[in-house]
Design a protein around this motif. Structure first.
Motif, PDB file in Angstrom:
ATOM      1  N   LEU A   9       1.179  -0.971   0.226  1.00  0.00           N
ATOM      2  CA  LEU A   9      -0.339  -0.169  -0.102  1.00  0.00           C
ATOM      3  C   LEU A   9       0.588   1.205   0.084  1.00  0.00           C
ATOM      4  O   LEU A   9       0.185   2.565  -0.326  1.00  0.00           O
ATOM      5  CB  LEU A   9      -0.579   0.112   1.294  1.00  0.00           C
ATOM      6  CG  LEU A   9      -2.244  -0.591   0.961  1.00  0.00           C
ATOM      7  CD1 LEU A   9      -2.988  -0.545   3.064  1.00  0.00           C
ATOM      8  CD2 LEU A   9      -3.387  -0.216  -0.370  1.00  0.00           C
ATOM      9  N   THR A  10       2.242   1.263   0.496  1.00  0.00           N
ATOM     10  CA  THR A  10       3.052   2.302   0.451  1.00  0.00           C
ATOM     11  C   THR A  10       3.340   2.939  -0.787  1.00  0.00           C
ATOM     12  O   THR A  10       3.054   4.346  -1.376  1.00  0.00           O
ATOM     13  CB  THR A  10       4.214   1.589   1.229  1.00  0.00           C
ATOM     14  OG1 THR A  10       4.177   1.812   2.730  1.00  0.00           O
ATOM     15  CG2 THR A  10       5.309   2.888   0.677  1.00  0.00           C
ATOM     16  N   PRO A  11       3.523   2.352  -2.185  1.00  0.00           N
ATOM     17  CA  PRO A  11       3.165   3.216  -3.694  1.00  0.00           C
ATOM     18  C   PRO A  11       2.421   3.555  -3.297  1.00  0.00           C
ATOM     19  O   PRO A  11       1.844   4.824  -4.336  1.00  0.00           O
ATOM     20  CB  PRO A  11       3.761   1.883  -4.739  1.00  0.00           C
ATOM     21  CG  PRO A  11       3.733   0.831  -3.475  1.00  0.00           C
ATOM     22  CD  PRO A  11       3.682   0.867  -2.213  1.00  0.00           C
ATOM     23  N   LEU A  30       8.645   5.660  -7.715  1.00  0.00           N
ATOM     24  CA  LEU A  30       9.167   4.609  -8.433  1.00  0.00           C
ATOM     25  C   LEU A  30      10.274   3.700  -8.149  1.00  0.00           C
ATOM     26  O   LEU A  30      10.834   2.756  -8.564  1.00  0.00           O
ATOM     27  CB  LEU A  30       9.479   5.501  -9.269  1.00  0.00           C
ATOM     28  CG  LEU A  30      10.272   4.838 -11.465  1.00  0.00           C
ATOM     29  CD1 LEU A  30       9.531   3.484 -11.668  1.00  0.00           C
ATOM     30  CD2 LEU A  30      10.502   5.860 -12.065  1.00  0.00           C
ATOM     31  N   GLY A  31      11.097   4.573  -7.147  1.00  0.00           N
ATOM     32  CA  GLY A  31      12.203   4.814  -6.443  1.00  0.00           C
ATOM     33  C   GLY A  31      11.915   3.491  -6.052  1.00  0.00           C
ATOM     34  O   GLY A  31      12.807   1.818  -5.442  1.00  0.00           O
ATOM     35  N   TYR A  32      11.080   2.942  -4.695  1.00  0.00           N
ATOM     36  CA  TYR A  32       9.926   2.646  -3.734  1.00  0.00           C
ATOM     37  C   TYR A  32       9.876   0.880  -4.119  1.00  0.00           C
ATOM     38  O   TYR A  32      10.959   0.075  -3.745  1.00  0.00           O
ATOM     39  CB  TYR A  32       9.127   2.760  -3.326  1.00  0.00           C
ATOM     40  CG  TYR A  32       8.654   2.034  -2.105  1.00  0.00           C
ATOM     41  CD1 TYR A  32       8.884   2.203  -0.967  1.00  0.00           C
ATOM     42  CD2 TYR A  32       7.670   0.656  -2.462  1.00  0.00           C
ATOM     43  CE1 TYR A  32       8.180   1.090  -0.545  1.00  0.00           C
ATOM     44  CE2 TYR A  32       7.267  -0.183  -1.930  1.00  0.00           C
ATOM     45  CZ  TYR A  32       7.438  -0.203  -0.422  1.00  0.00           C
ATOM     46  OH  TYR A  32       6.647  -0.980   0.513  1.00  0.00           O
ATOM     47  N   MET A  33       9.479   1.069  -5.645  1.00  0.00           N
ATOM     48  CA  MET A  33       9.342  -0.392  -5.778  1.00  0.00           C
ATOM     49  C   MET A  33      10.746  -1.267  -6.808  1.00  0.00           C
ATOM     50  O   MET A  33      10.712  -1.984  -7.951  1.00  0.00           O
ATOM     51  CB  MET A  33       7.911  -0.144  -7.028  1.00  0.00           C
ATOM     52  CG  MET A  33       7.246   0.131  -6.572  1.00  0.00           C
ATOM     53  SD  MET A  33       5.755  -0.036  -7.436  1.00  0.00           S
ATOM     54  CE  MET A  33       5.650   2.029  -7.851  1.00  0.00           C
ATOM     55  N   GLN A 102       4.135   0.496 -12.530  1.00  0.00           N
ATOM     56  CA  GLN A 102       5.005  -0.384 -12.035  1.00  0.00           C
ATOM     57  C   GLN A 102       4.236  -0.965 -11.235  1.00  0.00           C
ATOM     58  O   GLN A 102       4.110  -1.969 -10.840  1.00  0.00           O
ATOM     59  CB  GLN A 102       6.208   0.255 -11.641  1.00  0.00           C
ATOM     60  CG  GLN A 102       7.075   0.122 -11.279  1.00  0.00           C
ATOM     61  CD  GLN A 102       8.299  -1.523 -12.319  1.00  0.00           C
ATOM     62  OE1 GLN A 102       7.702  -0.287 -13.490  1.00  0.00           O
ATOM     63  NE2 GLN A 102       8.642  -2.004 -11.904  1.00  0.00           N
ATOM     64  N   TRP A 103       3.204  -0.276 -10.081  1.00  0.00           N
ATOM     65  CA  TRP A 103       2.900  -0.200  -9.173  1.00  0.00           C
ATOM     66  C   TRP A 103       1.200  -1.293  -9.608  1.00  0.00           C
ATOM     67  O   TRP A 103       0.904  -2.607  -9.043  1.00  0.00           O
ATOM     68  CB  TRP A 103       2.024   0.775  -8.360  1.00  0.00           C
ATOM     69  CG  TRP A 103       1.105   0.751  -7.224  1.00  0.00           C
ATOM     70  CD1 TRP A 103       1.547  -0.243  -6.052  1.00  0.00           C
ATOM     71  CD2 TRP A 103      -0.729  -0.090  -6.685  1.00  0.00           C
ATOM     72  NE1 TRP A 103       0.973  -0.538  -4.889  1.00  0.00           N
ATOM     73  CE2 TRP A 103      -0.730  -0.129  -5.648  1.00  0.00           C
ATOM     74  CE3 TRP A 103      -1.606   1.281  -7.400  1.00  0.00           C
ATOM     75  CZ2 TRP A 103      -1.564  -0.151  -4.632  1.00  0.00           C
ATOM     76  CZ3 TRP A 103      -2.908   0.690  -7.184  1.00  0.00           C
ATOM     77  CH2 TRP A 103      -2.986   0.253  -6.087  1.00  0.00           C
TER      78      TRP A 103
END
Length: 344
Positions: A9-11, A30-33, A102-103
């Motif tokens: 859920l963070t993204p 984007l960097g998170y994923m 991406q998500w």
């Protein structure tokens, strides 16, 4: 369950911040994923234990519903922000589209996949809706009726052959699964009920119409682009998770049953949480109705393992020659192990 919820859920929260504020929020999502997930997998020594056999997770479906509803909110919101009068700069719109796609690919797909395997009709319908908004509704039929039956065989459109690039696999798998899913559903109904493909098509058409209503032809094209980007990541995961693995033919002429040796797995903890344990693929094929928090990792000597986390392997698969070099040794090891088990 907390880790699954936090990772997946963070993204979505970052995407929601990127719509009004732009700036670095899209880049952060984007960097998170991407980089953050790889670093967490590779350098944070967390071992996710297998759930006890028979364990139940009452909150598992609640998270699936929350993620599906988040998807249904995010898709039109991002489409408007990218194609409509949102006030975002061109580079901000580009980052937001990449991060959202991406998500949709890494979270919405496994969420819908879990929903179509649940026995509840409402949950199944929600999963179908998520897939159909990504113009991939037929996967709801093809995955259950074709892929699970024919995985790791030439009869399965979604099993990649050794030496086949992703770019060769994509059109073959898309068209083949569409056809095979249609035929499987038609054989079940024999003309006595509405074919579900008409429902998939109706939802997809309504989705594109919504994109047009939000931002004109630009909105329709952005929705189309996000949908293709999203469901292409599902096909990429299928490509990687079954690459080069084929079942042996038994003396009676039939294929051996699908078992843990016919899917590539990955033990990495953070990408597994982000993707709802999708990298634990062998156990899913062995127990299709087992909820995602209960999926287990097979023993290393019994099942093939990817050399890197699943998202990283998917990125590497976009460079066919490099991918084939990387997978040559694991595939040879799998073949040697299969031959040894056949002799036993």
């Amino acid at each position: 369950m907390f880790l699954f919820a936090l990772a997946a859920l963070t993204p979505f929260g970052l995407l929601c911040l990127a719509v009004p504020f732009g700036g670095g929020w899209g880049l952060l999502a984007l960097g998170y994923m991407g980089l953050f997930t790889v670093l967490m997998d590779q350098f944070v020594p967390v071992v996710m234990p297998d759930a006890p056999e028979g364990a139940e997770f009452p909150a598992a479906n609640v998270l699936l519903v929350a993620l599906a509803l988040a998807h249904l909110v995010a898709f039109p919101l991002v489409t408007w922000a990218v194609a409509g009068p949102s006030g975002l700069a061109l580079w901000e719109r580009g980052l937001l589209a990449l991060a959202a796609g991406q998500w949709f690919g890494q979270v919405s797909n496994p969420c819908a996949h879990e929903l179509i395997h649940r026995g509840n009709r409402a949950l199944y319908a929600l999963g179908v809706t998520v897939y159909a908004t990504m113009l991939f509704g037929h996967h709801s039929s093809a995955h259950r009726l074709v892929h699970h039956r024919h995985a790791a065989s030439l009869a399965d459109p979604n099993t990649a052959r050794r030496g086949e690039s992703f770019y060769q696999f994509w059109p073959r798998a898309w068209a083949g699964s569409f056809r095979a899913g249609w035929q499987a559903e038609a054989a079940l109904r024999r003309g006595k009920a509405v074919h579900p493909y008409y429902i998939y098509g109706l939802i997809s058409a309504a989705s594109l119409a919504l994109g047009f209503a939000l931002a004109g032809i630009g909105g329709l094209l952005v929705w189309l682009g996000l949908a293709i980007y999203g469901h292409s990541q599902l096909l990429l995961a299928d490509y990687v998770q079954h690459y080069g693995l084929l079942r042996a033919t038994l003396p009676n002429g039939k294929l051996e049953p699908v078992n843990e040796r016919h899917s590539w797995n990955a033990p990495h903890w953070f990408s597994s949480a982000l993707m709802l344990n999708a990298p634990r693929h062998s156990d899913h094929h062995a127990h299709p109705n087992r909820p995602y928090p209960a999926l287990r990792l097979p023993a290393q000597e019994k099942a093939p393992y990817l050399p890197y986390p699943l998202p990283l392997c998917c990125a590497l698969a976009l460079a066919p020659r490099r991918w084939q070099r990387i997978m040559a040794r694991p595939l040879q090891g799998w073949q040697d192990n299969s031959a040894a088990q056949t002799e036993l």
